[in-house]
Write a protein that holds these residues in place. Structure first.
Motif, short mmCIF file in Angstrom:
data_model
loop_
_atom_site.label_atom_id
_atom_site.label_comp_id
_atom_site.label_asym_id
_atom_site.label_seq_id
_atom_site.Cartn_x
_atom_site.Cartn_y
_atom_site.Cartn_z
N LEU A 93 -7.77 24.97 -17.26
CA LEU A 93 -8.73 24.19 -16.49
C LEU A 93 -8.81 22.74 -16.95
CD1 LEU A 93 -11.55 26.84 -16.14
CD2 LEU A 93 -9.71 26.30 -14.55
N THR A 94 -8.04 22.41 -17.98
CA THR A 94 -8.09 21.02 -18.47
C THR A 94 -6.98 20.17 -17.86
OG1 THR A 94 -6.63 21.39 -20.34
CG2 THR A 94 -8.97 21.85 -20.69
N ILE A 95 -6.04 20.81 -17.11
CA ILE A 95 -4.97 20.03 -16.47
C ILE A 95 -5.59 19.12 -15.42
CG2 ILE A 95 -2.97 20.18 -14.92
CD1 ILE A 95 -2.17 22.72 -16.35
N PRO A 96 -5.25 17.84 -15.42
CA PRO A 96 -5.84 16.94 -14.42
C PRO A 96 -5.42 17.34 -13.01
CG PRO A 96 -4.49 15.73 -16.03
CD PRO A 96 -4.31 17.18 -16.32
N GLY A 97 -6.31 17.18 -12.05
CA GLY A 97 -6.02 17.57 -10.67
C GLY A 97 -4.95 16.69 -10.06
N ARG A 98 -4.33 17.21 -8.99
CA ARG A 98 -3.35 16.40 -8.28
C ARG A 98 -4.09 15.51 -7.29
NH1 ARG A 98 0.29 20.82 -6.75
NH2 ARG A 98 0.80 21.34 -8.89
N ARG A 99 -3.85 14.24 -7.34
CA ARG A 99 -4.52 13.30 -6.45
C ARG A 99 -3.96 13.47 -5.03
NH1 ARG A 99 -7.41 8.71 -7.78
NH2 ARG A 99 -7.25 8.70 -10.03
N PRO A 100 -4.83 13.63 -4.04
CA PRO A 100 -4.29 13.73 -2.68
C PRO A 100 -3.72 12.38 -2.24
CG PRO A 100 -6.69 13.73 -2.65
CD PRO A 100 -6.28 13.75 -4.09
N GLU A 101 -2.60 12.41 -1.54
CA GLU A 101 -2.00 11.17 -1.05
C GLU A 101 -2.90 10.62 0.06
OE1 GLU A 101 1.15 9.79 -1.60
OE2 GLU A 101 2.02 11.29 -2.96
N VAL A 102 -3.35 9.40 -0.12
CA VAL A 102 -4.20 8.81 0.90
C VAL A 102 -3.35 7.92 1.80
CG1 VAL A 102 -6.19 7.33 1.35
CG2 VAL A 102 -6.18 8.86 -0.62
N GLY A 103 -3.35 8.20 3.07
CA GLY A 103 -2.58 7.38 4.00
C GLY A 103 -3.28 6.06 4.23
N LEU A 104 -2.56 5.05 4.61
CA LEU A 104 -3.22 3.78 4.94
C LEU A 104 -2.47 3.14 6.08
CD1 LEU A 104 -2.49 0.93 2.41
CD2 LEU A 104 -1.21 3.04 2.40
N LEU A 105 -3.14 2.26 6.77
CA LEU A 105 -2.50 1.58 7.89
C LEU A 105 -1.41 0.66 7.38
CD1 LEU A 105 -5.66 0.76 10.01
CD2 LEU A 105 -3.87 2.44 10.53
N HIS A 106 -0.37 0.51 8.19
CA HIS A 106 0.72 -0.40 7.86
C HIS A 106 0.15 -1.82 7.70
CE1 HIS A 106 4.43 -2.68 8.30
NE2 HIS A 106 5.08 -1.54 8.05
N PRO A 107 0.65 -2.57 6.69
CA PRO A 107 0.11 -3.91 6.46
C PRO A 107 0.09 -4.77 7.73
CG PRO A 107 1.82 -3.38 4.84
CD PRO A 107 1.66 -2.18 5.70
N LEU A 108 1.12 -4.64 8.55
CA LEU A 108 1.14 -5.47 9.77
C LEU A 108 0.05 -5.04 10.76
CD1 LEU A 108 4.99 -5.80 10.41
CD2 LEU A 108 3.40 -7.55 9.58
N THR A 109 -0.21 -3.73 10.79
CA THR A 109 -1.29 -3.25 11.66
C THR A 109 -2.63 -3.80 11.18
OG1 THR A 109 -0.04 -1.23 12.04
CG2 THR A 109 -2.37 -1.18 12.62
N ARG A 110 -2.79 -3.82 9.85
CA ARG A 110 -4.06 -4.32 9.31
C ARG A 110 -4.24 -5.80 9.61
NH1 ARG A 110 -2.62 -2.00 3.98
NH2 ARG A 110 -4.31 -3.02 2.88
N VAL A 111 -3.15 -6.56 9.48
CA VAL A 111 -3.25 -7.99 9.77
C VAL A 111 -3.58 -8.19 11.26
CG1 VAL A 111 -1.98 -10.17 9.88
CG2 VAL A 111 -1.76 -8.68 7.87
N ARG A 112 -2.88 -7.43 12.12
CA ARG A 112 -3.13 -7.57 13.56
C ARG A 112 -4.60 -7.26 13.88
NH1 ARG A 112 -1.14 -3.06 16.32
NH2 ARG A 112 -3.31 -2.51 16.62
#
Ligand code: PHE
Length: 355
Positions: A93-112
């Motif tokens: 129980l001391t093994i660190p958890g696996r971080r879920p991959e968080v998706g993000l918008l493409h940089p160009l989409t964010r700029v737009r």
């Protein structure tokens, strides 16, 4: 027991059984429905009464002690298996958890979207047009005649159908928007979208994105243009940014101006990115040419307008300090993930990404 050895021998096999399956086999062999002891008990009826009682008692005693030995060994084996399972299935129980991959918008989409947000707050609405466009909307209506050098300048992709091109800019949406407004005022739109040119190097890709802007109303002047675009630059890049307008030429605006903003890398001091000028060009713009207003169905003696067009990639490069645009289109998640660090989607974070 005839072919089975002594009771002691049977008990020994039981004690040595290594698995529950093995134990089950031994059970069947001796006390199962066809087990040896069971079979012998079936034979009892054939014996004389005296002998039957004696032999019966003996067989019963054997059966009882075999059953007892089986139970004992079974308990031991179950216990052993549980202990083995405890070791094998141990949870750390001391093994660190696996971080879920968080998706993000493409940089160009964010700029737009950021650019869209700025103009939506200024009261603009969104407009769209087709990517496969008629030459009329892409060129003629914008005051670019067939033999105009601007057509070479813009190195178009033509499609098999005569008269159609992949639009080389979002400016045809100016005409389409004016037509859609059918003379109503004001026209106040931005038109984000994909555009195409035969270009391919570190700072140009053949498919890229622009945001067009158009305002048409009575009494619109160059001052409205510079004011609006300066506000946009501050909203996008932060209050510290400086803007300047240089005169330029586009067939569809008169006068035409290009807007520069202070270089994000050197903050105006001069560096490789801004070619030592301290400034980076981010858009073309101007006062809408009377011919363009007419083609959109508006009377240039009554209304005026301003228009601008900017490349989203160019602005993204400025915001993120990139020198190779092509990386943004290779869509290697490992590269795109690098935009995640410290880059939230809020306006504050967005501006701070310049620092
Ligand atoms: N369409 C021009 C280009 O692609 C930009 C522009 C738009 C200039 C509107 C003036 C007015 O370079």
């Amino acid at each position: 027991m005839e072919q089975g050895g002594t009771l002691e021998a049977i008990q020994q096999t039981i004690r040595q059984a290594a698995t529950l399956d093995e134990l089950k086999e031994i059970r069947n062999q001796w006390v199962g429905r066809k087990g040896r002891i069971t079979e012998q008990m079936k034979e009892l009826s054939r014996l004389a009464p005296d002998l039957r009682r004696e032999r019966g008692a003996e067989l019963n005693a054997w059966r009882e002690s075999v059953l007892a030995a089986l139970t004992r060994r079974e308990e031991e084996l179950v216990d052993l298996e549980e202990r083995r399972a405890l070791v094998h299935e141990r949870l750390d129980l001391t093994i660190p958890g696996r971080r879920p991959e968080v998706g993000l918008l493409h940089p160009l989409t964010r700029v737009r979207r950021r650019i869209e947000d700025v103009f939506l707050r200024l009261g603009f609405s969104l407009a769209y047009g087709p990517q496969v466009e008629s030459e009329w909307y892409n060129f003629e209506a914008l005051n670019i005649p067939p033999d105009h050098p601007a057509r070479d300048m813009q190195d178009s992709f033509f499609v098999d159908v005569p008269g159609l091109v992949l639009r080389t800019h979002t400016s045809p949406v100016q005409i389409r928007s004016m037509q859609r407004h059918q003379g109503k005022l004001p026209v106040k739109i931005i038109a984000p979208g994909l555009t195409y040119r035969r270009d391919d190097d570190a700072t140009h890709v053949p498919m890229f994105q622009q945001v067009e802007g158009l305002v048409v109303d009575e009494g619109i002047s160059l001052a409205d243009l510079t004011g609006t675009l300066t506000v946009m630059a501050q909203e996008l890049f932060g209050d510290g940014v400086d803007t300047r307008f240089r005169s330029s030429y586009f067939p569809f605006t008169e006068p035409s101006v290009e807007m520069d903003v202070t270089c994000a890398v050197c903050r105006g001091a001069g560096c490789r990115v801004c070619k030592e000028t301290g400034w980076v060009e981010i858009l073309g713009s101007g006062v809408v040419h009377p011919v363009v207003l007419e083609n959109g169905g508006y009377d240039p003696s009554i209304v005026t307008g301003f228009a601008f067009g900017m490349g989203i990639e160019r602005i993204a490069m400025r915001i993120f300090g990139l020198d190779d645009l092509r990386l943004l289109y290779q869509n290697d998640v490992r590269y795109l993930d690098t935009f995640q660090s410290g880059e939230g989607d809020g306006p504050g974070d967005f501006k701070s990404s310049l620092a």
